[in-house]
Design a protein around this motif. Structure first.
Motif, PDB file in Angstrom:
ATOM      1  N   LYS A  98      -0.396  -9.797  -9.113  1.00 61.36           N
ATOM      2  CA  LYS A  98      -1.537  -8.875  -9.145  1.00 61.36           C
ATOM      3  C   LYS A  98      -1.076  -7.456  -8.849  1.00 61.36           C
ATOM      4  O   LYS A  98      -1.508  -6.494  -9.490  1.00 61.36           O
ATOM      5  N   PHE A  99      -0.178  -7.316  -7.887  1.00 64.03           N
ATOM      6  CA  PHE A  99       0.374  -6.007  -7.562  1.00 64.03           C
ATOM      7  C   PHE A  99       1.099  -5.430  -8.769  1.00 64.03           C
ATOM      8  O   PHE A  99       0.910  -4.257  -9.126  1.00 64.03           O
ATOM      9  N   LYS A 157       1.295   6.649  -7.098  1.00 66.82           N
ATOM     10  CA  LYS A 157       0.305   7.701  -7.367  1.00 66.82           C
ATOM     11  C   LYS A 157       0.937   9.086  -7.320  1.00 66.82           C
ATOM     12  O   LYS A 157       0.508  10.006  -8.021  1.00 66.82           O
ATOM     13  N   PRO A 215       1.284  -3.647 -18.653  1.00 66.40           N
ATOM     14  CA  PRO A 215       0.708  -4.763 -17.898  1.00 66.40           C
ATOM     15  C   PRO A 215      -0.298  -5.569 -18.714  1.00 66.40           C
ATOM     16  O   PRO A 215      -0.332  -6.798 -18.629  1.00 66.40           O
ATOM     17  N   HIS A 216      -1.114  -4.884 -19.522  1.00 63.88           N
ATOM     18  CA  HIS A 216      -2.094  -5.603 -20.337  1.00 63.88           C
ATOM     19  C   HIS A 216      -1.400  -6.537 -21.319  1.00 63.88           C
ATOM     20  O   HIS A 216      -1.796  -7.699 -21.473  1.00 63.88           O
ATOM     21  N   HIS A 276       0.656  -6.080 -11.878  1.00 66.38           N
ATOM     22  CA  HIS A 276      -0.338  -5.737 -12.896  1.00 66.38           C
ATOM     23  C   HIS A 276      -1.012  -4.405 -12.585  1.00 66.38           C
ATOM     24  O   HIS A 276      -1.206  -3.560 -13.457  1.00 66.38           O
ATOM     25  N   ASP A 277      -1.358  -4.202 -11.308  1.00 64.62           N
ATOM     26  CA  ASP A 277      -2.149  -3.034 -10.927  1.00 64.62           C
ATOM     27  C   ASP A 277      -1.340  -1.744 -10.824  1.00 64.62           C
ATOM     28  O   ASP A 277      -1.847  -0.659 -11.139  1.00 64.62           O
ATOM     29  N   VAL A 278      -0.083  -1.830 -10.380  1.00 64.81           N
ATOM     30  CA  VAL A 278       0.665  -0.618 -10.038  1.00 64.81           C
ATOM     31  C   VAL A 278       1.588  -0.138 -11.148  1.00 64.81           C
ATOM     32  O   VAL A 278       1.992   1.031 -11.176  1.00 64.81           O
ATOM     33  N   ARG A 287       2.174   1.622  -3.526  1.00 62.75           N
ATOM     34  CA  ARG A 287       1.094   2.121  -4.385  1.00 62.75           C
ATOM     35  C   ARG A 287       0.940   3.635  -4.243  1.00 62.75           C
ATOM     36  O   ARG A 287       0.732   4.346  -5.231  1.00 62.75           O
ATOM     37  N   SER A 320       0.832  -1.212   0.000  1.00 65.62           N
ATOM     38  CA  SER A 320       0.000   0.000   0.000  1.00 65.62           C
ATOM     39  C   SER A 320       0.861   1.255   0.000  1.00 65.62           C
ATOM     40  O   SER A 320       0.510   2.262  -0.637  1.00 65.62           O
TER      41      SER A 320
END
Length: 355
Positions: A196-197, A183, A219-220, A199-201, A179, A176
């Motif tokens: 997953k992290f 941002k 990531p995609h 991919h998301d960040v 992340r 977190s």
């Protein structure tokens, strides 16, 4: 750049092989790949902890590999957070964060402590300012390590598997914080096994394999449309067991035993009997006339797909279309399988049975 290590017996081992990339300000790049492919070595080379054997590293227009480039200048620009925290055990949390800035930055102790408290609040550790590292959990230590890194005002932060030494319950608190830094626009390179992290960040993903950046993309692209089979196998967590059957006397009982162990190992024991029945039917009835043959059992964790492949070298068309083939022999297979796929390969033809 390249990185070669010398082994005790005098031989050499090249870990990084002509790695080349450009990283823009504000990018968050996750570096993924199997163990032993050079991910951590790549980060350590960028920070000159293990200087490259050859090549260039250009930072703000300067080649940091040039003789005379001041390492203190590099350390201020490029911070690093390790998997093992590396806190000073004899100093409390506040002193851990202020120690290096007081040595390398032109600030007073009061300024350093005020800034340190601000950073500790940022990572949720202000109330532990006077605690000793021994009194902290792994997740708390890592958050202090991140605050310590931020205290140097780095332009780039390198994270070397920042959650690998943590209890699973503590991983989230560290991720977190990362992340939040993403941002805020911090440039980061993160070696991680948290898919997953990643991919998301991330804005980009490097998939490293065999000492190279094997694939570089969004990531995609990396997770949904990977170009290389090695990337696809890694991100989908594809496990495989391969058997080469040269003739009819091959030890099929040993193969079935190994398949059973594979199913137990990867928690798909409920599919064990079906896999054994399909393999036996295919080898003794459906594809008996075809040898040599490669049999491969695969399990993809990400999409929960299990399949048995039967690959026949130099075959140019489906064995099910061969003259004299009786479609009735396929009925037992169809009753057990979710799908049967027939497809050509570079080496021949494959029948894939999804279970």
């Amino acid at each position: 750049m390249t990185k070669t290590f010398s082994d005790p017996d005098g031989s050499t081992h090249q870990v990084l092989k002509d790695v080349s990339c450009e990283i823009e300000k504000g990018e968050v790049i996750s570096i993924i790949g199997p163990s032993g492919t050079g991910k951590s070595t790549f980060l350590r080379a960028l920070n000159m902890m293990d200087p490259p054997t050859s090549g260039e590293i250009i930072l703000d227009g300067e080649n940091i590999l040039e003789k005379g480039y001041p390492l203190n200048k590099l350390r201020q620009k490029v911070g690093m957070v390790f998997q093992s925290f590396n806190l000073f055990e004899h100093l409390n949390v506040l002193d851990n964060v202020t120690k290096v800035p007081l040595l390398l930055r032109d600030i007073t102790k009061q300024e350093a402590e005020e800034e340190a408290l601000t950073l500790l609040r940022k990572v949720g550790m202000a109330e532990k300012a006077n605690a000793m590292p021994a009194d902290l959990s792994g997740g708390q230590k890592q958050r202090v390590a991140i605050a310590r890194c931020l205290a140097m005002h780095p332009e780039v932060i390198l994270f070397d598997e920042p959650t690998s030494a943590l209890d699973p319950t503590m991983v989230g608190e560290v991720l977190s914080v990362i992340r939040q830094l993403a941002k805020e626009g911090m440039t980061m390179l993160i070696v991680t096994h948290e898919m997953k992290f990643a991919h998301d960040v991330s804005t980009r993903i490097f998939f490293m394999y065999g000492g190279y950046i094997h694939e570089d993309g969004t990531p995609h692209q990396i997770f949904e449309e990977p170009v290389h089979s090695a990337t696809k196998a890694f991100v989908q967590r594809i496990h495989k067991l391969v058997f080469e059957l040269e003739g009819h006397d091959a030890d099929s009982l040993s193969m079935l035993s190994d398949m059973s162990k594979f199913c137990i190992k990867y928690n798909i024991a409920d599919k064990r009997d079906v896999i054994e029945q399909i393999s036996t039917e295919m080898l003794t009835n459906v594809l008996y006339d075809y040898r040599p043959m490669t049999v491969r059992l695969t399990y993809g964790e990400l999409k929960d797909i299990t399949a048995v492949d039967f690959m026949i070298k130099d075959l140019t068309s489906s064995p099910f279309q061969a003259e004299g083939f009786d479609p009735k022999v396929l009925e037992p297979i169809k009753a057990l399988a979710k799908e049967i796929i027939e497809e050509p390969t570079k080496l021949g033809y494959r029948v894939k049975v999804v279970v």
